[in-house]
Design a protein around this motif. Structure first.
Motif, short mmCIF file in Angstrom:
data_model
loop_
_atom_site.label_atom_id
_atom_site.label_comp_id
_atom_site.label_asym_id
_atom_site.label_seq_id
_atom_site.Cartn_x
_atom_site.Cartn_y
_atom_site.Cartn_z
N PHE A 16 -0.22 9.91 -14.31
CA PHE A 16 -0.20 8.70 -13.96
C PHE A 16 1.17 7.94 -13.50
O PHE A 16 2.14 8.12 -14.25
CB PHE A 16 -0.88 7.61 -15.06
CG PHE A 16 -2.12 7.91 -15.35
CD1 PHE A 16 -3.23 7.17 -14.85
CD2 PHE A 16 -2.63 9.10 -15.94
CE1 PHE A 16 -4.73 7.26 -15.26
CE2 PHE A 16 -4.05 9.45 -15.99
CZ PHE A 16 -5.00 8.35 -15.69
N LYS A 17 1.38 7.58 -12.42
CA LYS A 17 2.63 7.23 -11.84
C LYS A 17 2.55 5.77 -11.74
O LYS A 17 1.81 5.10 -10.86
CB LYS A 17 3.05 7.97 -10.43
CG LYS A 17 3.12 9.56 -10.84
CD LYS A 17 3.56 10.29 -9.67
CE LYS A 17 3.86 11.75 -10.12
NZ LYS A 17 5.31 12.07 -10.55
N LEU A 18 3.81 5.27 -11.97
CA LEU A 18 3.97 3.50 -11.68
C LEU A 18 5.04 3.39 -10.85
O LEU A 18 6.02 4.15 -10.84
CB LEU A 18 4.37 2.92 -13.07
CG LEU A 18 4.59 1.52 -12.95
CD1 LEU A 18 3.46 0.67 -13.51
CD2 LEU A 18 5.93 1.20 -13.85
N TYR A 19 4.58 2.35 -9.80
CA TYR A 19 5.47 2.34 -8.47
C TYR A 19 5.62 0.68 -8.54
O TYR A 19 4.84 -0.05 -8.93
CB TYR A 19 4.76 2.78 -7.46
CG TYR A 19 4.66 4.30 -7.23
CD1 TYR A 19 5.59 5.06 -6.87
CD2 TYR A 19 3.39 4.80 -7.72
CE1 TYR A 19 5.51 6.44 -6.59
CE2 TYR A 19 3.41 6.09 -7.53
CZ TYR A 19 4.29 7.08 -7.04
OH TYR A 19 4.09 8.29 -6.99
N GLU A 20 6.87 0.51 -8.04
CA GLU A 20 7.09 -0.74 -7.46
C GLU A 20 7.36 -0.76 -6.04
O GLU A 20 8.46 -0.18 -5.78
CB GLU A 20 8.32 -1.52 -8.29
CG GLU A 20 8.48 -2.98 -7.73
CD GLU A 20 9.43 -3.71 -8.75
OE1 GLU A 20 8.99 -4.86 -9.00
OE2 GLU A 20 10.20 -3.17 -9.43
N ASP A 21 6.74 -1.41 -5.28
CA ASP A 21 6.79 -0.87 -3.58
C ASP A 21 6.64 0.61 -3.63
O ASP A 21 5.70 1.08 -4.13
CB ASP A 21 8.15 -1.49 -3.26
CG ASP A 21 8.22 -2.97 -3.37
OD1 ASP A 21 7.17 -3.96 -2.99
OD2 ASP A 21 9.33 -3.59 -3.62
N LYS A 22 7.48 1.13 -3.14
CA LYS A 22 7.49 2.71 -2.94
C LYS A 22 8.26 3.40 -3.82
O LYS A 22 8.34 4.58 -3.77
CB LYS A 22 7.51 2.89 -1.40
CG LYS A 22 6.71 2.31 -0.62
CD LYS A 22 6.89 2.96 0.81
CE LYS A 22 5.93 2.40 1.70
NZ LYS A 22 6.08 2.55 3.06
N THR A 23 9.00 2.90 -5.05
CA THR A 23 9.84 3.44 -5.82
C THR A 23 9.09 3.69 -7.10
O THR A 23 8.58 2.88 -7.67
CB THR A 23 10.91 2.37 -6.23
OG1 THR A 23 11.66 1.91 -4.98
CG2 THR A 23 11.97 3.07 -6.93
N GLU A 24 9.12 5.01 -7.33
CA GLU A 24 8.56 5.24 -8.78
C GLU A 24 9.49 4.99 -9.79
O GLU A 24 10.63 5.28 -9.84
CB GLU A 24 8.48 6.91 -8.58
CG GLU A 24 7.78 7.49 -9.96
CD GLU A 24 7.49 8.99 -9.96
OE1 GLU A 24 7.51 9.61 -11.00
OE2 GLU A 24 7.30 9.72 -8.93
#
Length: 99
Positions: A16-24
């Motif tokens: 499960f990966k968390l992103y803000e905009d396209k930044t992981e």
């Protein structure tokens, strides 16, 4: 705004990966197999620690487990600590058995 994406391969391994905009910003490494979701590791990029991102990942994993009727095996120290400290929140999905 942050969002969590579930990325599992055909064998149920992934994260499960968390992103803000396209930044992981972080991830929880998991495996789904035989009615169980095992959480192996949680990591948030160091400069983003302490902002509640691991908790967002945990919520996404638990929501997924509930929706898929899976039991969660918390091998990850962070997840295990959260389950131990808040057993009432996770009793329906928490299992310590791989069997």
């Amino acid at each position: 705004m942050t969002n969590v994406e579930t990325k599992l391969d055909q064998n149920g391994k992934g994260a499960f990966k968390l992103y803000e905009d396209k930044t992981e910003l972080g991830e929880m490494v998991v495996r789904v197999d035989d009615g169980k979701l095992t959480v192996y590791h949680t990591e948030v990029v160091p400069e983003e620690e302490g902002k509640g991102y691991a908790k967002q990942l945990l919520k996404a994993v638990v929501d997924y487990a509930r929706a898929q009727h899976l039991q969660v095996i918390p091998l990850c120290a962070y997840v295990h600590a959260q389950f131990r400290h808040h057993p009432e929140q996770y009793a329906d999905v928490w299992t310590e058995s791989a069997n």
